[in-house]
Design a protein around this motif. Structure first.
Motif: not given
Ligand SMILES: Cc1cc2nc3c(=O)[nH]c(=O)nc-3n(C[C@H](O)[C@H](O)[C@H](O)COP(=O)(O)OP(=O)(O)OC[C@H]3O[C@@H](n4cnc5c(N)ncnc54)[C@H](O)[C@@H]3O)c2cc1C
Length: 395
Positions: A2-10, A202-204, A210-214, A339-340
């Motif tokens: 599966e592929h997307h232009d963008a994934i947002v986590i959260g 990928v946008v976190s 967020s420390r998971e993403a870090a 990151l956001a």
């Protein structure tokens, strides 16, 4: 795969806003992954106060742009049913003499320079605007008529619906467990319990997580977590809908308060909160001595609430950076990740504009307002976005 232009986590107010803007800016195959339910993070605990009053000029610019969206979110999202519950009752800030009063005056000046209606009130007018307040120990009263508060659930669902209408997929109950990277270190997707999902970017937007993403990206992210209590108090005297949001810099806990419907007022301290080690949205006890401490500050400022009783209380956690301002944008050395996070207790009011700017940046478009001041690199480079209010969410 599966592929997307963008994934947002959260799927909080920040993630849904980013997903909505990604899809509307042309990333038709945008996927938002939320571990629990939309809005189940700290967005649900927000006091949702809207103001452009900041001592950091960059924040005033962002808040001004965000306020235009809150002003007419239906037109902005091209959705007549979109609502954010904006109660435009005004924002009134009081401060004692000295540095706090100077900071209020300087912040009002920045707002005015940017064309925002904001000014100092004399005591007669202050009493007209808010007759319930005690102004005895106050040297300055700042006034922003366009401020107020909104509704977290309505705002978030407006963004989520706009995201779906623009073609984005919103998937709840899916936890991201890591980042997928190619041989050059570029982030090319995320991993989940059921496999890898590919993405152009990928946008976190994981907030206190967020420390998971870090950790996944091997980044040093200077984020601490602090717990804050919010309570609603009920008195004989109604806190009418026309009464403004109040920020009290003369109180020991720098409390803020606003109407909460009927006879209730929502109140919280604007201090550094209680440090906690791990993210936790579970409800902590709000001890009686804290209720008394906050209640005393409220009653000092608003004597008519002398006989108020506790109606409800809850806790919420801030994701705090060293300068109490967010981290937004790409990350040096980790291409493909944006990151956001780090909103430090004032992210709700910025959510519309942060969504747009972060989406622009993720798609390689020039952001229409400067994002560079919010780069993660500012901490290592000692370019902090430090304002005149010091630690705390006023910024
Ligand atoms: C008590 C309190 C009062 C506040 N008052 C105000 C205010 O008056 N005005 C203001 O402007 N701001 C205020 N704020 C701040 C504001 O509410 C927050 O900055 C904002 O809501 C954060 O939104 P978010 O989308 O970043 O985070 P969240 O709403 O927490 O969303 C993050 C989401 O990410 C999901 N997630 C995390 N990790 C993963 C993973 N690995 N996989 C999938 N999903 C994941 C979580 O489940 C969560 O739903 C307040 C905050 C608190 C706590």
């Amino acid at each position: 795969m599966e592929h997307h232009d963008a994934i947002v986590i959260g799927g909080g107010v920040i993630g849904t806003s980013i997903a909505c803007h990604l899809a509307r800016l042309g990333a038709k195959r945008t996927l938002l992954l939320e571990r629990g339910q939309l809005g189940g993070g700290t967005t649900a605990q927000s006091s949702c106060i809207l103001r452009t009053h900041y001592s950091v000029r960059e924040n005033v610019v962002l808040a001004q742009a965000a306020m235009r969206v809150f002003d007419d979110i239906a037109a902005y999202l091209d959705d007549p049913e979109a609502d954010c519950g904006y109660r435009r009752c005004g924002y009134l800030i009081v401060a004692p003499d000295g540095a706090p009063a100077d900071a209020v005056r300087a912040s009002l000046a920045i707002e005015r320079e940017l064309g925002i209606e904001a000014r100092e009130l004399d005591l007669a007018e202050a009493r007209e605007r808010h007759p319930l307040l005690n102004y005895d120990d106050v040297a300055v009263v700042g006034w922003e008529p366009g401020g107020g508060y909104a509704d977290a659930y309505l705002t978030l669902t407006a963004f989520a619906r706009a995201a779906r209408r623009a073609g984005a997929i919103v998937r709840e109950g899916v936890a991201v467990t890591g980042l997928a990277r190619d041989a050059h270190g570029r982030v090319v997707g995320v991993t989940t319990a059921t496999g890898t999902i590919g993405a152009g970017v990928v946008v976190s937007a994981q907030n206190i997580w967020s420390r998971e993403a870090a950790r996944w990206a091997g980044l040093a992210l200077p984020l601490t977590l602090s717990r804050h209590s919010v309570m609603t108090l009920e008195a004989e005297t109604p806190y009418g809908r026309e009464l403004p949001v109040v920020k009290d810099l003369a109180s020991p806990g720098r409390i803020y308060f606003r109407g909460y419907g009927g006879r209730q007022v929502l109140v919280s301290e604007g201090n550094e909160g209680v440090d906690i080690a791990e993210p936790d949205t579970g409800q902590a006890e709000v001890p009686l001595d804290e209720v008394v401490r906050v209640g005393e500050q409220l009653v000092h400022r608003m004597p008519a609430f002398g006989s108020a009783g506790l109606a409800a209380s809850w806790t919420g956690v801030y994701d705090v950076t060293p300068d109490w301002n967010p981290v937004l944008g790409p990350v040096d050395g980790v291409p493909g990740l944006v990151l956001a996070c780090g909103f430090s207790g004032h992210g709700f009011k910025l959510s519309p504009v942060v969504g747009r700017l972060v989406a622009q940046c993720a798609l390689g478009l020039a952001p229409d307002l400067p994002l560079a001041p919010y780069a993660l690199a500012r901490f290592a480079e000692r370019r902090l976005l430090a304002g005149r209010y010091g630690a705390g969410a006023v910024s």
